[in-house]
Design a protein around this motif. Structure first.
Motif, PDB file in Angstrom:
ATOM      1  N   GLU A 127       0.828  -1.267  -0.115  1.00  0.00           N
ATOM      2  CA  GLU A 127      -0.053  -0.126   0.017  1.00  0.00           C
ATOM      3  C   GLU A 127       0.884   1.260   0.012  1.00  0.00           C
ATOM      4  N   HIS A 128       1.862   1.247   0.317  1.00  0.00           N
ATOM      5  CA  HIS A 128       2.829   2.441   0.613  1.00  0.00           C
ATOM      6  C   HIS A 128       4.046   2.533  -0.354  1.00  0.00           C
ATOM      7  N   GLY A 129       3.710   2.355  -1.745  1.00  0.00           N
ATOM      8  CA  GLY A 129       4.405   2.923  -2.622  1.00  0.00           C
ATOM      9  C   GLY A 129       5.469   1.754  -3.278  1.00  0.00           C
ATOM     10  N   THR A 130       5.140   0.707  -2.814  1.00  0.00           N
ATOM     11  CA  THR A 130       6.101  -0.624  -3.808  1.00  0.00           C
ATOM     12  C   THR A 130       5.582  -1.670  -4.198  1.00  0.00           C
ATOM     13  N   ILE A 131       6.213  -2.236  -5.110  1.00  0.00           N
ATOM     14  CA  ILE A 131       5.827  -3.359  -5.831  1.00  0.00           C
ATOM     15  C   ILE A 131       6.973  -4.273  -5.854  1.00  0.00           C
ATOM     16  N   VAL A 132       6.799  -5.752  -5.493  1.00  0.00           N
ATOM     17  CA  VAL A 132       7.720  -6.707  -5.381  1.00  0.00           C
ATOM     18  C   VAL A 132       7.659  -7.758  -6.419  1.00  0.00           C
ATOM     19  N   LEU A 133       8.333  -8.249  -7.369  1.00  0.00           N
ATOM     20  CA  LEU A 133       8.270  -9.125  -8.560  1.00  0.00           C
ATOM     21  C   LEU A 133       9.290  -9.964  -8.432  1.00  0.00           C
ATOM     22  N   SER A 134       9.087 -11.015  -9.050  1.00  0.00           N
ATOM     23  CA  SER A 134       9.977 -12.176  -9.251  1.00  0.00           C
ATOM     24  C   SER A 134      10.287 -12.137 -11.076  1.00  0.00           C
ATOM     25  N   TRP A 135      11.784 -11.871 -11.160  1.00  0.00           N
ATOM     26  CA  TRP A 135      12.165 -11.756 -12.313  1.00  0.00           C
ATOM     27  C   TRP A 135      11.806 -13.037 -13.190  1.00  0.00           C
ATOM     28  N   ASP A 136      12.157 -14.156 -12.911  1.00  0.00           N
ATOM     29  CA  ASP A 136      11.824 -15.374 -13.765  1.00  0.00           C
ATOM     30  C   ASP A 136      10.223 -15.288 -14.067  1.00  0.00           C
ATOM     31  N   ASP A 137       9.505 -15.007 -13.132  1.00  0.00           N
ATOM     32  CA  ASP A 137       7.873 -15.087 -13.303  1.00  0.00           C
ATOM     33  C   ASP A 137       7.529 -13.654 -14.184  1.00  0.00           C
ATOM     34  N   VAL A 138       8.193 -12.621 -14.116  1.00  0.00           N
ATOM     35  CA  VAL A 138       7.876 -11.518 -15.053  1.00  0.00           C
ATOM     36  C   VAL A 138       8.086 -11.848 -16.602  1.00  0.00           C
ATOM     37  N   LEU A 139       9.133 -12.714 -16.752  1.00  0.00           N
ATOM     38  CA  LEU A 139       9.854 -13.153 -18.262  1.00  0.00           C
ATOM     39  C   LEU A 139       8.670 -14.046 -18.555  1.00  0.00           C
ATOM     40  N   THR A 140       8.177 -15.233 -17.718  1.00  0.00           N
ATOM     41  CA  THR A 140       7.432 -16.147 -17.978  1.00  0.00           C
ATOM     42  C   THR A 140       5.874 -15.416 -18.233  1.00  0.00           C
ATOM     43  N   GLY A 141       5.438 -14.647 -17.528  1.00  0.00           N
ATOM     44  CA  GLY A 141       4.043 -14.222 -17.609  1.00  0.00           C
ATOM     45  C   GLY A 141       4.121 -13.304 -18.942  1.00  0.00           C
ATOM     46  N   ALA A 142       5.407 -12.660 -19.551  1.00  0.00           N
ATOM     47  CA  ALA A 142       5.165 -11.690 -20.886  1.00  0.00           C
ATOM     48  C   ALA A 142       5.274 -12.666 -21.823  1.00  0.00           C
ATOM     49  N   ALA A 143       6.041 -13.757 -21.913  1.00  0.00           N
ATOM     50  CA  ALA A 143       6.126 -14.776 -23.041  1.00  0.00           C
ATOM     51  C   ALA A 143       4.974 -15.175 -23.462  1.00  0.00           C
ATOM     52  N   ASP A 144       4.004 -15.601 -22.696  1.00  0.00           N
ATOM     53  CA  ASP A 144       2.655 -16.131 -23.374  1.00  0.00           C
ATOM     54  C   ASP A 144       1.728 -15.365 -22.951  1.00  0.00           C
ATOM     55  N   PHE A 145       1.352 -14.330 -24.058  1.00  0.00           N
ATOM     56  CA  PHE A 145       0.213 -13.431 -23.568  1.00  0.00           C
ATOM     57  C   PHE A 145      -1.303 -14.015 -23.631  1.00  0.00           C
ATOM     58  N   ARG A 146      -1.462 -15.358 -23.827  1.00  0.00           N
ATOM     59  CA  ARG A 146      -2.487 -15.834 -23.938  1.00  0.00           C
ATOM     60  C   ARG A 146      -3.049 -16.879 -22.871  1.00  0.00           C
ATOM     61  N   ASP A 147      -1.975 -17.020 -21.990  1.00  0.00           N
ATOM     62  CA  ASP A 147      -2.429 -18.017 -20.678  1.00  0.00           C
ATOM     63  C   ASP A 147      -3.309 -17.587 -19.761  1.00  0.00           C
ATOM     64  N   GLY A 148      -3.447 -16.217 -19.731  1.00  0.00           N
ATOM     65  CA  GLY A 148      -4.387 -15.285 -18.551  1.00  0.00           C
ATOM     66  C   GLY A 148      -3.477 -15.315 -17.323  1.00  0.00           C
ATOM     67  N   ARG A 149      -2.068 -15.405 -17.251  1.00  0.00           N
ATOM     68  CA  ARG A 149      -1.338 -15.185 -16.142  1.00  0.00           C
ATOM     69  C   ARG A 149      -0.487 -14.176 -16.566  1.00  0.00           C
ATOM     70  N   ASN A 150      -0.251 -13.175 -15.724  1.00  0.00           N
ATOM     71  CA  ASN A 150       0.986 -12.122 -15.805  1.00  0.00           C
ATOM     72  C   ASN A 150       0.876 -11.655 -14.536  1.00  0.00           C
ATOM     73  N   VAL A 151       2.111 -11.803 -13.841  1.00  0.00           N
ATOM     74  CA  VAL A 151       2.441 -11.114 -12.439  1.00  0.00           C
ATOM     75  C   VAL A 151       2.559  -9.733 -12.704  1.00  0.00           C
ATOM     76  N   VAL A 152       3.078  -8.846 -13.679  1.00  0.00           N
ATOM     77  CA  VAL A 152       3.164  -7.905 -13.569  1.00  0.00           C
ATOM     78  C   VAL A 152       1.655  -6.691 -13.887  1.00  0.00           C
ATOM     79  N   PHE A 153       1.017  -7.627 -14.804  1.00  0.00           N
ATOM     80  CA  PHE A 153      -0.511  -7.212 -14.550  1.00  0.00           C
ATOM     81  C   PHE A 153      -1.206  -7.206 -13.389  1.00  0.00           C
ATOM     82  N   HIS A 154      -1.037  -8.061 -12.766  1.00  0.00           N
ATOM     83  CA  HIS A 154      -1.893  -8.609 -11.549  1.00  0.00           C
ATOM     84  C   HIS A 154      -1.462  -7.344 -10.537  1.00  0.00           C
TER      85      HIS A 154
END
Length: 232
Positions: A127-154
């Motif tokens: 809530e206070h100005g920070t997002i945390v992301l897993s780089w592996d999952d950023v790449l995986t979520g971006a690679a397939d834009f039809r699987d409905g899973r994207n950690v950055v969008f979420h």
């Protein structure tokens, strides 16, 4: 002050987009290649402003590179296309881990019982100005834009949700009058997902969306940008 910020942002948007950044988009964010040329131009401008205003920090041995910054920024800014926006005004920092990371979780159940344990996470929005992301999952979520899973969008959907104050599944809307209709539709669909899960019906949406209205909004955002074309 507002006028100065807008002039600075206009300068950033009008800068030539670095060729090396464009190569990163084409390699890591295939969604970029399917949107119309005018949207690509708008996205490039948003990315330049985003990267000038947000701070990235590596965790768990990650060294922040342009590849990490541009890949995350592009996906975050896809959610802002065609919107009058202040580019996630409550967000200041993006923390990036190499892969799923473990946090110590404390949960209190309705009966008062407190449960403690370790939980692996792919990302989270604070809530206070920070997002945390897993780089592996950023790449995986971006690679397939039809699987409905994207950690950055979420996770960035959570930031949009919180712009209006609180996490309740209602982002900032153009008109106050729209919130009544928004609440009615979101409430109906959220309850429908809960009922489908209880009755063991197949659902298009990830079951995690039934956790709360805030998670429902984030899951629906992933679905909208990744799978909606195939369901129309």
């Amino acid at each position: 002050m507002f006028g100065f910020k807008e002039r600075r942002r206009k300068k950033l948007r009008n800068r030539p987009f670095p060729p090396e950044w464009l190569a990163i988009l084409r390699r890591n964010v295939p969604y970029y290649c399917i949107i119309p040329p005018e949207d690509r131009e708008e996205l490039q401008g948003l990315v330049q402003v985003f990267l000038a205003e947000k701070y990235f920090e590596g965790c768990g041995g990650v060294e922040i590179t342009d590849e990490i910054r541009v890949t995350i920024a592009a996906q975050a800014c896809i959610l802002l296309l065609h919107r009058r926006t202040d580019l996630y005004p409550g967000l200041t920092t993006i923390l990036v881990y190499p892969a799923a990371y473990v946090v110590h979780e404390v949960t209190q159940r309705e009966d008062g019982t407190v449960l403690e344990g370790e939980e692996a996470r792919l990302g989270e929005s604070w809530e206070h100005g920070t997002i945390v992301l897993s780089w592996d999952d950023v790449l995986t979520g971006a690679a397939d834009f039809r699987d409905g899973r994207n950690v950055v969008f979420h996770e960035f959907a959570h930031q949009l949700d919180e712009e209006w104050g609180g996490s309740d599944g209602a982002p900032r809307l153009p008109e106050r009058s729209m919130y009544i209709a928004w609440a009615r539709v979101l409430g109906r669909e959220y309850d429908g997902l809960i009922q489908d899960i209880a009755r063991r019906r197949a659902t298009l949406l990830d079951r995690y969306g039934a956790e709360s209205p805030a998670e429902f909004f984030a899951v629906v955002t992933e679905f909208l940008f990744e799978r909606a074309r195939g369901c129309i």
